[in-house]
Design an enzyme around this catalytic site. Sequence first.
Site, PDB file in Angstrom:
ATOM      1  N   LYS A   1      29.847  22.296   3.269  1.00 41.51           N
ATOM      2  CA  LYS A   1      30.746  21.487   4.090  1.00 41.51           C
ATOM      3  C   LYS A   1      30.064  20.167   4.455  1.00 41.51           C
ATOM      4  CE  LYS A   1      32.946  21.718   8.607  1.00 41.51           C
ATOM      5  NZ  LYS A   1      33.332  22.564   9.731  1.00 41.51           N
TER       6      LYS A   1
ATOM      7  N   GLU B   1      18.804  24.561   2.604  1.00 43.79           N
ATOM      8  CA  GLU B   1      18.716  25.568   1.538  1.00 43.79           C
ATOM      9  C   GLU B   1      19.581  25.171   0.339  1.00 43.79           C
ATOM     10  OE1 GLU B   1      19.329  26.069   4.714  1.00 43.79           O
ATOM     11  OE2 GLU B   1      18.526  27.975   5.447  1.00 43.79           O
TER      12      GLU B   1
ATOM     13  N   GLY C   1      32.877  26.807   8.751  1.00 43.27           N
ATOM     14  CA  GLY C   1      32.231  27.389   7.570  1.00 43.27           C
ATOM     15  C   GLY C   1      32.593  28.842   7.355  1.00 43.27           C
ATOM     16  N   ARG C   2      32.540  29.638   8.417  1.00 40.07           N
ATOM     17  CA  ARG C   2      32.787  31.079   8.250  1.00 40.07           C
ATOM     18  C   ARG C   2      34.267  31.409   8.150  1.00 40.07           C
ATOM     19  NH1 ARG C   2      30.426  29.523  12.799  1.00 40.07           N
ATOM     20  NH2 ARG C   2      31.430  29.835  14.813  1.00 40.07           N
TER      21      ARG C   2
ATOM     22  N   GLU D   1      28.304  34.962  14.266  1.00 38.64           N
ATOM     23  CA  GLU D   1      28.146  33.516  14.464  1.00 38.64           C
ATOM     24  C   GLU D   1      29.274  33.012  15.371  1.00 38.64           C
ATOM     25  OE1 GLU D   1      28.282  30.330  11.260  1.00 38.64           O
ATOM     26  OE2 GLU D   1      26.120  30.567  11.402  1.00 38.64           O
TER      27      GLU D   1
ATOM     28  N   HIS E   1      24.793  59.376   3.454  1.00 39.78           N
ATOM     29  CA  HIS E   1      23.503  59.996   3.115  1.00 39.78           C
ATOM     30  C   HIS E   1      22.351  59.179   3.667  1.00 39.78           C
ATOM     31  CE1 HIS E   1      25.437  62.996   0.610  1.00 39.78           C
ATOM     32  NE2 HIS E   1      26.319  62.033   0.387  1.00 39.78           N
TER      33      HIS E   1
ATOM     34  N   LYS F   1      16.418  25.410  12.687  1.00 37.30           N
ATOM     35  CA  LYS F   1      16.475  24.353  11.657  1.00 37.30           C
ATOM     36  C   LYS F   1      15.560  23.198  12.046  1.00 37.30           C
ATOM     37  CE  LYS F   1      21.351  24.911  10.309  1.00 37.30           C
ATOM     38  NZ  LYS F   1      22.662  24.274  10.260  1.00 37.30           N
TER      39      LYS F   1
END
Length: 545
Positions: free
Chosen positions: A208, A214, A269-270, A355, A386, A506
């Site tokens: 965005k 990253e 973003g999410r 978030e 399990h 950051k």
Amino acid sequence: MAVARLRSLGAWKALERHFAEVRGVHLRALFAGDPGRGERLVAEAAGLYLDYSKQRVTDETLRLLVALAGECGLRERIDALFRGDKINATENRAVLHVALRAPQGRRIFVDGADVVPHVHAVLARMADFAERIRSGAWTGHTGRRIRNVVNVGIGGSDLGPVMAYEALRAFSARDMTFRFVSNVDATDFAEATRDLDPAETLFVVASKTFTTQETMANAHTARAWCLAALRDEAAIARHFAAVSTNAKLVREFGIDVANMFEMWDWVGGRYSMDSAIGLSTMIAIGPARFREMLAGFHAMDEHFRTAPPERNLPVLMGLLAVWYTDFFGAETIAVLPYDQYLKRFPAYLQQLTMESNGKSTTLAGARVDYETGPIYWGEPGTNGQHSFYQLLHQGTKLVPCDFVAFARSHHPLGRHHDLLMANVFAQTEALAFGKTADEVRADGTPDALVPHRVFEGNRPSSTILAEQLTPAILGALVALYEHAVYVQGVVWDVNPFDQWGVELGKQLAGRIVPELESDAEPTLAHDSSTNALIRRYRAQRRPAG
Ligand code: F6P
């Protein structure tokens, strides 16, 4: 000074009193006293059937939770969301993921401009691009067709695309390979590309902001990887597309803006998997299926906007999370999809939920004096059975669970699906009703072992059942959680749409990078622990000798 007001609301106080009365009531008693409960405490919308009868609620609980939502102004807040009000107050932005799936002709305004035509214009460009990639009409720099798509992004620019690709693999172009690179750890890039031919690979750089450390690191590595093989700058235009709000930075990176797909600052973003961030999804499943997914989102949006609270799936799910978090003190919610295709769904939900509501400051700036966002986690069934289900059944913690399952498998192989579904139903039954000491003894269990084999039960769960995992159902399912998160945020009086909590890390990393990269020993001014770790890293990072 602002003060959090939730605990002073009438409905909250009534819920506190009510909780004291019902906290010890067992689901066994609730079911015994109401034989129709399993068919009554259900709700249905957009192809999803929600059974919440195995939740520790009475009719009175539900009435009070709905009253709480009313006192928190939920109706008005839902309207504000759909109207395009700037409800992301700390960033002064509208929050319009619902516009991304609004049908043509719907009018939704941001700053006086109708955004729906823009959404459809981008969708049309994406569809054109996706079709050209899928058909082979779009070729790479050497004239070979694109067979591999690598999405480069992180957070909402990765988790939605990878989750949707995995979820909808059954609908995907099987002659193509889709990979997702997110981590700044070079292993992610190296492993994702090691068997790919650059001449047949398209990178979708999804960011965005187009500033995320990253993603930019991975995008530059991808560029170098491509150029090392294709040896011509002109190749970038054939092998890179971008999704961003930031045309300037896309251009500076060297990606042709003709291959850029726009998004807007009113998409979080999410909440962006059905914006152009979904380009890789669209290439995988094709534009028609992508539109079916959007229709599923929209069907849930409409339900959320119009259904009365007591039949409104996102409202019910959001309020149940409040009930467990704030009254029972539950710290986590497990999401347990009984469908292998949903293996990335819990990870996707972690960003969406945590978030969004991992906040401790109210909209007015007060420190909350109640618990907010629970930890969401999970694994696909039956694998979890399990592993961690032991704790769900007999541990000391209360973990409300959402089971997600489908009546029809995409792979009706032998008995598999009945076995899978038997496990879903059995788990919800075991959690709710448990097994008493008398029942354990009646099995012939020696006395000494009886306490170990008792299941208290009274462990709450919801079951979300749909016919089959299709694009439309996936859309409805994601929208269900998006809106449930909003409902929680409204009650907790936090802003679910900012994420200031990611900033400090950051910022500090930005300060540390030069300290790691400098040849000369840097002067370190961190705390003694951080200083020592940096020194040790610098000393050990090159192999001895
Ligand atoms: O980690 C914070 C965050 O801003 C997320 O909210 C977002 O989804 C992610 O980083 C990626 O951001 P972008 O799409 O701008 O690269």
